[in-house]
Design a protein around this motif. Structure first.
Motif, PDB file in Angstrom:
ATOM      1  N   ARG A   1      56.434 -49.227 -62.845  1.00  0.00           N
ATOM      2  CA  ARG A   1      57.049 -50.470 -63.321  1.00  0.00           C
ATOM      3  C   ARG A   1      56.047 -51.615 -63.239  1.00  0.00           C
ATOM      4  NH1 ARG A   1      60.738 -52.185 -60.100  1.00  0.00           N
ATOM      5  NH2 ARG A   1      60.992 -50.466 -58.632  1.00  0.00           N
ATOM      6  N   ARG A   2      55.217 -51.601 -62.214  1.00  0.00           N
ATOM      7  CA  ARG A   2      54.193 -52.643 -62.103  1.00  0.00           C
ATOM      8  C   ARG A   2      53.157 -52.509 -63.220  1.00  0.00           C
ATOM      9  NH1 ARG A   2      49.794 -53.587 -57.235  1.00  0.00           N
ATOM     10  NH2 ARG A   2      49.338 -55.759 -57.721  1.00  0.00           N
ATOM     11  N   SER A   3      52.697 -51.296 -63.474  1.00  0.00           N
ATOM     12  CA  SER A   3      51.708 -51.087 -64.538  1.00  0.00           C
ATOM     13  C   SER A   3      52.254 -51.522 -65.888  1.00  0.00           C
ATOM     14  CB  SER A   3      51.310 -49.607 -64.609  1.00  0.00           C
ATOM     15  OG  SER A   3      50.689 -49.194 -63.416  1.00  0.00           O
ATOM     16  N   ASN A   4      53.488 -51.133 -66.179  1.00  0.00           N
ATOM     17  CA  ASN A   4      54.090 -51.534 -67.452  1.00  0.00           C
ATOM     18  C   ASN A   4      54.283 -53.042 -67.524  1.00  0.00           C
ATOM     19  OD1 ASN A   4      54.174 -48.877 -68.283  1.00  0.00           O
ATOM     20  ND2 ASN A   4      56.349 -48.595 -67.798  1.00  0.00           N
ATOM     21  N   GLY A   5      54.608 -53.663 -66.403  1.00  0.00           N
ATOM     22  CA  GLY A   5      54.787 -55.106 -66.379  1.00  0.00           C
ATOM     23  C   GLY A   5      53.507 -55.872 -66.665  1.00  0.00           C
ATOM     24  N   LEU A   6      52.365 -55.269 -66.353  1.00  0.00           N
ATOM     25  CA  LEU A   6      51.074 -55.920 -66.596  1.00  0.00           C
ATOM     26  C   LEU A   6      50.517 -55.611 -67.983  1.00  0.00           C
ATOM     27  CD1 LEU A   6      49.451 -55.262 -63.114  1.00  0.00           C
ATOM     28  CD2 LEU A   6      50.078 -57.494 -64.039  1.00  0.00           C
ATOM     29  N   THR A   7      51.165 -54.707 -68.691  1.00  0.00           N
ATOM     30  CA  THR A   7      50.644 -54.275 -69.987  1.00  0.00           C
ATOM     31  C   THR A   7      51.712 -54.376 -71.068  1.00  0.00           C
ATOM     32  OG1 THR A   7      51.111 -51.969 -69.355  1.00  0.00           O
ATOM     33  CG2 THR A   7      48.865 -52.773 -69.004  1.00  0.00           C
ATOM     34  N   LEU A   8      52.526 -53.336 -71.186  1.00  0.00           N
ATOM     35  CA  LEU A   8      53.491 -53.233 -72.282  1.00  0.00           C
ATOM     36  C   LEU A   8      54.516 -54.356 -72.293  1.00  0.00           C
ATOM     37  CD1 LEU A   8      54.092 -49.409 -71.879  1.00  0.00           C
ATOM     38  CD2 LEU A   8      52.749 -50.482 -73.692  1.00  0.00           C
ATOM     39  N   ASP A   9      54.906 -54.820 -71.118  1.00  0.00           N
ATOM     40  CA  ASP A   9      55.918 -55.873 -71.037  1.00  0.00           C
ATOM     41  C   ASP A   9      55.327 -57.278 -71.099  1.00  0.00           C
ATOM     42  OD1 ASP A   9      57.616 -53.742 -70.640  1.00  0.00           O
ATOM     43  OD2 ASP A   9      57.757 -54.009 -68.469  1.00  0.00           O
TER      44      ASP A   9
ATOM     45  N   TRP B   1      43.456 -48.966 -71.865  1.00  0.00           N
ATOM     46  CA  TRP B   1      42.695 -47.875 -71.250  1.00  0.00           C
ATOM     47  C   TRP B   1      43.201 -47.619 -69.837  1.00  0.00           C
ATOM     48  CZ3 TRP B   1      39.926 -46.700 -66.944  1.00  0.00           C
ATOM     49  CH2 TRP B   1      39.150 -45.527 -66.980  1.00  0.00           C
ATOM     50  N   ASP B   2      43.350 -48.696 -69.048  1.00  0.00           N
ATOM     51  CA  ASP B   2      43.852 -48.522 -67.683  1.00  0.00           C
ATOM     52  C   ASP B   2      45.232 -47.873 -67.685  1.00  0.00           C
ATOM     53  OD1 ASP B   2      41.962 -49.935 -65.638  1.00  0.00           O
ATOM     54  OD2 ASP B   2      42.065 -51.320 -67.320  1.00  0.00           O
ATOM     55  N   LEU B   3      46.078 -48.286 -68.621  1.00  0.00           N
ATOM     56  CA  LEU B   3      47.444 -47.768 -68.661  1.00  0.00           C
ATOM     57  C   LEU B   3      47.457 -46.256 -68.882  1.00  0.00           C
ATOM     58  CD1 LEU B   3      50.503 -48.352 -68.685  1.00  0.00           C
ATOM     59  CD2 LEU B   3      50.310 -48.640 -71.169  1.00  0.00           C
ATOM     60  N   ALA B   4      46.716 -45.760 -69.859  1.00  0.00           N
ATOM     61  CA  ALA B   4      46.697 -44.320 -70.102  1.00  0.00           C
ATOM     62  C   ALA B   4      45.881 -43.582 -69.041  1.00  0.00           C
ATOM     63  CB  ALA B   4      46.136 -44.030 -71.495  1.00  0.00           C
ATOM     64  N   HIS B   5      44.882 -44.246 -68.470  1.00  0.00           N
ATOM     65  CA  HIS B   5      44.071 -43.612 -67.427  1.00  0.00           C
ATOM     66  C   HIS B   5      44.915 -43.243 -66.217  1.00  0.00           C
ATOM     67  CE1 HIS B   5      40.816 -42.910 -64.561  1.00  0.00           C
ATOM     68  NE2 HIS B   5      41.405 -43.783 -63.758  1.00  0.00           N
ATOM     69  N   VAL B   6      45.824 -44.127 -65.790  1.00  0.00           N
ATOM     70  CA  VAL B   6      46.628 -43.795 -64.605  1.00  0.00           C
ATOM     71  C   VAL B   6      47.534 -42.601 -64.904  1.00  0.00           C
ATOM     72  CG1 VAL B   6      46.506 -46.117 -63.637  1.00  0.00           C
ATOM     73  CG2 VAL B   6      48.434 -45.525 -65.123  1.00  0.00           C
TER      74      VAL B   6
ATOM     75  N   THR C   1      35.389 -49.042 -77.647  1.00  0.00           N
ATOM     76  CA  THR C   1      34.955 -48.328 -78.845  1.00  0.00           C
ATOM     77  C   THR C   1      35.556 -46.933 -78.955  1.00  0.00           C
ATOM     78  OG1 THR C   1      33.002 -47.339 -77.777  1.00  0.00           O
ATOM     79  CG2 THR C   1      32.754 -49.552 -78.708  1.00  0.00           C
ATOM     80  N   LEU C   2      36.267 -46.475 -77.932  1.00  0.00           N
ATOM     81  CA  LEU C   2      36.802 -45.116 -77.919  1.00  0.00           C
ATOM     82  C   LEU C   2      38.103 -45.038 -78.719  1.00  0.00           C
ATOM     83  CD1 LEU C   2      36.323 -44.370 -74.101  1.00  0.00           C
ATOM     84  CD2 LEU C   2      34.834 -43.648 -75.978  1.00  0.00           C
ATOM     85  N   PRO C   3      38.447 -43.862 -79.211  1.00  0.00           N
ATOM     86  CA  PRO C   3      39.730 -43.680 -79.928  1.00  0.00           C
ATOM     87  C   PRO C   3      40.892 -43.561 -78.930  1.00  0.00           C
ATOM     88  CG  PRO C   3      38.538 -41.603 -79.883  1.00  0.00           C
ATOM     89  CD  PRO C   3      37.622 -42.627 -79.260  1.00  0.00           C
ATOM     90  N   LEU C   4      41.220 -44.665 -78.308  1.00  0.00           N
ATOM     91  CA  LEU C   4      42.204 -44.683 -77.232  1.00  0.00           C
ATOM     92  C   LEU C   4      43.625 -44.505 -77.775  1.00  0.00           C
ATOM     93  CD1 LEU C   4      40.817 -47.774 -75.256  1.00  0.00           C
ATOM     94  CD2 LEU C   4      40.354 -45.345 -74.827  1.00  0.00           C
ATOM     95  N   LEU C   5      44.502 -44.007 -76.905  1.00  0.00           N
ATOM     96  CA  LEU C   5      45.918 -43.994 -77.251  1.00  0.00           C
ATOM     97  C   LEU C   5      46.389 -45.428 -77.439  1.00  0.00           C
ATOM     98  CD1 LEU C   5      47.430 -41.415 -74.716  1.00  0.00           C
ATOM     99  CD2 LEU C   5      46.557 -40.988 -77.025  1.00  0.00           C
ATOM    100  N   ARG C   6      47.170 -45.649 -78.481  1.00  0.00           N
ATOM    101  CA  ARG C   6      47.728 -46.977 -78.681  1.00  0.00           C
ATOM    102  C   ARG C   6      48.845 -47.203 -77.663  1.00  0.00           C
ATOM    103  NH1 ARG C   6      45.078 -48.586 -83.083  1.00  0.00           N
ATOM    104  NH2 ARG C   6      46.186 -50.553 -83.329  1.00  0.00           N
ATOM    105  N   PRO C   7      49.255 -48.433 -77.462  1.00  0.00           N
ATOM    106  CA  PRO C   7      50.188 -48.724 -76.371  1.00  0.00           C
ATOM    107  C   PRO C   7      51.435 -47.844 -76.338  1.00  0.00           C
ATOM    108  CG  PRO C   7      49.291 -50.767 -77.212  1.00  0.00           C
ATOM    109  CD  PRO C   7      48.773 -49.683 -78.096  1.00  0.00           C
ATOM    110  N   GLU C   8      52.109 -47.655 -77.462  1.00  0.00           N
ATOM    111  CA  GLU C   8      53.328 -46.843 -77.445  1.00  0.00           C
ATOM    112  C   GLU C   8      53.019 -45.368 -77.207  1.00  0.00           C
ATOM    113  OE1 GLU C   8      56.555 -47.396 -77.192  1.00  0.00           O
ATOM    114  OE2 GLU C   8      55.898 -49.467 -76.887  1.00  0.00           O
TER     115      GLU C   8
ATOM    116  N   LEU D   1      52.070 -64.145 -66.901  1.00  0.00           N
ATOM    117  CA  LEU D   1      52.521 -63.570 -65.636  1.00  0.00           C
ATOM    118  C   LEU D   1      53.268 -64.620 -64.826  1.00  0.00           C
ATOM    119  CD1 LEU D   1      49.326 -61.570 -64.607  1.00  0.00           C
ATOM    120  CD2 LEU D   1      51.321 -60.744 -65.871  1.00  0.00           C
ATOM    121  N   LEU D   2      54.350 -64.199 -64.195  1.00  0.00           N
ATOM    122  CA  LEU D   2      55.171 -65.086 -63.387  1.00  0.00           C
ATOM    123  C   LEU D   2      54.967 -64.801 -61.905  1.00  0.00           C
ATOM    124  CD1 LEU D   2      58.525 -64.867 -65.395  1.00  0.00           C
ATOM    125  CD2 LEU D   2      56.743 -66.628 -65.566  1.00  0.00           C
TER     126      LEU D   2
END
Length: 447
Positions: free
Chosen positions: A21-29, A49-54, A92-99, A170-171
């Motif tokens: 929930r914290r990771s999503n709050g810093l990225t997707l949300d 990148w960080d989101l998919a890496h974890v 520059t990498l073909p990273l996964l898009r957010p969704e 961020l709040l």
């Protein structure tokens, strides 16, 4: 399966949920796709990148290594290998898009919870690694490792947010508490041995092990971290213009960057302001200074007639109880951190004033050793006597004796599960986008 294992699994499931929930709050949300894919600084990865890496790290360790399952997405392993891909190149990498990253992470998590349900987290006779190290599942170690890893990346993502330009997204959960003045500016740590490191903390990493005895002469250490007000005296005294206070490498860094103050500070008329997550505000005098490099911390300490503590001095001040003679897990005891002990877990988007956590003081009276700001020490990162890499060399060993300086204590951005008095962080001495500060020490005879 015993009640202890059931409780451990409930705790692990809850912590896995909190970290995600914290990771999503810093990225997707928080940000749109364009901002998640952008590189906000060459020092940092794109947030996606960080989101998919974890998620990929979780899959590799909890599903493949510990669960014995087939790879879900072996095609992306190379994209999210931190050693193969320097931060500056990841955009520059073909990273996964957010969704896509969300869907992948959700799929991994569903299977991880299924694996957790059937896992045996007890000690397995004969399964310990060479040298007495743990097995992956013993006491839930591999789950603890993955939880801490995600929270570490959450803190890294917060550093990216700080470097990002744009409106605040961020709040803060809470405002700063009241502070109290210290009884004395310094504390004398008595001479003698103490136990450094740990052999039995189930959340500990290989570099925190083994427990060993270190005998130190008496020394003084600051009761509180160095504040913005105190550091400003160094700035206004021309500290950044006088090579007398700097090591040769520090002075080279200072001149090369044309540094005049901590990162994100700006002079406004007769005073100073700072940029903090898109907000511009006056520098608060009573908070610990942060966003300073090792070189800046070392120069200030020399200007003040002191020095940075060694890693062993920091840990003794944080853990040693002169009454019982034992080393505690945290300065206040073995109880896990609560809000009254330490400013941790992103409750606020910055340090709290010095003296605001009296319940978190060590037996010797040293305050705010855990939380608020990572504290630079003078020690170069190395392995303890009897060190055994576990479960992989790339977590610790490859960084030993390569110029990285040790930081201790965690910051306001560090999650409580990812810090303790034995926890060791390390970074290049030039780094200051991290949430780093310091306190000073001096030898007893220099009183």
């Amino acid at each position: 399966m015993g009640h202890d294992q059931e409780r451990a699994k409930e705790r692990i499931a809850a912590e896995l949920d909190r970290s995600r929930r914290r990771s999503n709050g810093l990225t997707l949300d928080a940000l749109d796709e364009a901002e998640l894919l952008a590189q906000h600084s060459p020092l940092m990865s794109p947030l996606v990148w960080d989101l998919a890496h974890v998620g990929n790290y979780e899959e590799q360790w909890l599903l493949r290594a510990a669960g014995g399952r087939e790879a879900l997405r072996p095609d992306i392993d190379g994209l999210y290998d931190a050693f193969e891909n320097p931060r500056a190149d990841r955009v520059t990498l073909p990273l996964l898009r957010p969704e896509e990253a969300r869907e992948y992470n959700d799929r991994v998590r569903r299977e991880v919870l299924d694996t957790l349900d059937s896992a045996d987290l007890g000690a397995v006779p004969g399964s310990r690694e060479a040298g007495g190290e743990r097995s992956l599942l013993e006491a839930g170690f591999v789950f603890h490792m993955v939880i801490q890893h995600e929270h570490m990346h959450d803190e890294t993502m917060l550093a990216t947010h700080q470097l990002r330009r744009g409106a605040p997204v961020l709040l803060e959960e809470e405002g700063p508490p009241q502070a109290s003045a210290p009884a004395a500016e310094e504390v004398l740590v008595p001479a003698g041995p103490f136990t450094m490191g740990t052999d039995d903390d189930p959340w500990s990493y290989d570099n925190e092990r083994r427990a060993h005895t270190v005998d130190l002469p008496a020394y003084w250490i600051d009761t509180d971290p160095v504040t913005n007000a105190a550091y400003l005296e160094f700035v206004e005294d021309g500290g950044y213009r006088n090579p007398r206070w700097w090591s040769p490498s520090g002075w080279e860094w200072c001149r090369g960057r044309d540094a005049v103050a901590p990162a994100f500070w700006s002079r406004e008329g007769a005073g100073w302001t700072r940029r903090r997550f898109g907000r511009h505000e006056d520098v608060p005098p009573d908070q610990p200074v942060q966003h300073v490099s090792f070189h800046e911390a070392e120069a200030y300490a020399r200007w003040a007639g002191k020095r940075l503590p060694t890693e062993a001095e920091w840990e003794k001040a944080a853990r040693f109880d002169p009454v019982s003679g034992r080393s505690r897990r945290f300065p206040w005891g073995d109880e896990e951190p609560a809000g009254r002990h330490a400013n941790l877990g992103q409750r606020a988007l910055g340090p709290h004033p010095v003296g605001s956590r009296p319940d978190g003081a060590s037996p010797l009276g040293v305050r705010q050793l855990i939380g608020d700001v990572w504290e630079w020490t003078s020690t170069t990162f190395h392995g303890y006597p009897g060190f055994v890499p576990f479960p992989y060399r790339e977590y610790s060993e490859v960084f030993f004796d390569d110029g990285y300086k040790v930081l201790r204590g965690g910051s306001w951005a560090t999650h409580p599960t990812a810090v303790r008095s034995t926890f060791r962080n390390w970074d290049h001495p030039i780094r200051r986008q991290i949430f780093s500060g310091f306190r000073c020490a001096r030898d007893e005879e220099h009183a």
